[in-house]
Scaffold this active site. Structure first.
Site, PDB file in Angstrom:
ATOM      1  N   CYS A 178       0.112   1.581   1.231  1.00 37.18           N
ATOM      2  CA  CYS A 178      -0.533   1.830   2.518  1.00 37.18           C
ATOM      3  C   CYS A 178      -1.774   2.706   2.411  1.00 37.18           C
ATOM      4  CB  CYS A 178       0.488   2.430   3.485  1.00 37.18           C
ATOM      5  SG  CYS A 178       1.826   1.266   3.870  1.00 37.18           S
ATOM      6  N   VAL A 179      -1.837   3.589   1.412  1.00 35.51           N
ATOM      7  CA  VAL A 179      -3.059   4.376   1.226  1.00 35.51           C
ATOM      8  C   VAL A 179      -4.202   3.467   0.794  1.00 35.51           C
ATOM      9  CG1 VAL A 179      -4.158   6.229  -0.080  1.00 35.51           C
ATOM     10  CG2 VAL A 179      -1.809   6.506   0.728  1.00 35.51           C
TER      11      VAL A 179
END
Length: 210
Positions: free
Chosen positions: A151-152
């Site tokens: 997700c980063v």
């Protein structure tokens, strides 16, 4: 080619820094309890990452920088999870009401902090985050969170694609294995963002006009 030659070749192509913007927002991505509970299948050794993120958050709040927290929340039927939910079985831990979806240790959302709930990897995909930041005059984002390779990274690419100067705070990101963590920091720094240290980020925040 040797490793040094490969790195030199990479640096020749990708060696640009864009720098911090003048009106940043800090985003804490998916620091959820699932990553901190050893009994959960999403568990990862990421205590250092949330501790770093909390220090950056403290500096951001002192500087008057907006703070955004993201989490992942699915309808009880998971109908809104699509192919991501189908592929990644541990996402079942983020069904609405699960204690694993709560924020992790030490992270308590403040009244003036925006919480963005999402169903897919990026904090920007299918949410109003980009419009919200743009309307507030934000020109850049500081990214922290979990996981670096998931997700980063997805949020990093979308932040850049939406026109925000993007910095990823290395110590404030974590993953369940050092190899994807380091590889994704390397690649984000090459193509999409500046990967910066916690100390560098806090110094920047402390230097912003109050």
């Amino acid at each position: 080619m040797s490793d040094d030659e490969l790195l030199a070749n990479y640096a020749r192509a990708y060696n640009t820094r864009v720098g911090f913007g003048s009106r940043p927002a800090l985003i804490l991505i998916d620091f959820c309890q699932a990553y901190f509970d050893p009994a959960c299948d999403l568990y990862a050794d990421v205590d250092d990452a949330i501790e770093s993120a909390l220090r950056v958050r403290e500096a951001a709040r002192a500087a008057g920088v907006p703070v955004v927290l993201t989490n992942v929340v699915y309808h009880p039927s998971a109908i809104d999870g699509g192919r991501f939910f189908e592929k990644a079985a541990p996402l079942k831990n983020f069904i609405k009401g699960s204690p694993m979806g709560a924020f992790g240790p030490g992270l308590i959302a403040q009244d003036d902090e925006l919480i963005v709930s999402k169903q897919y990897p990026s904090a920007f995909f299918g949410t109003s985050l980009a419009s919200t930041l743009t309307a507030a005059g934000i020109d850049s984002v500081l990214l922290t969170g979990l996981t670096t390779s998931g997700c980063v990274r997805a949020s990093c690419i979308d932040a850049m694609s939406h026109g925000f100067r993007t910095a990823v705070v290395a110590e404030a990101c974590g993953d369940r294995h050092p190899a994807p963590h380091e590889a994704n920091l390397f690649d984000m720094n090459a193509k999409y963002a500046d990967v910066v240290s916690e100390a560098e980020t806090i110094a920047f925040l402390n230097g912003l006009p109050r």
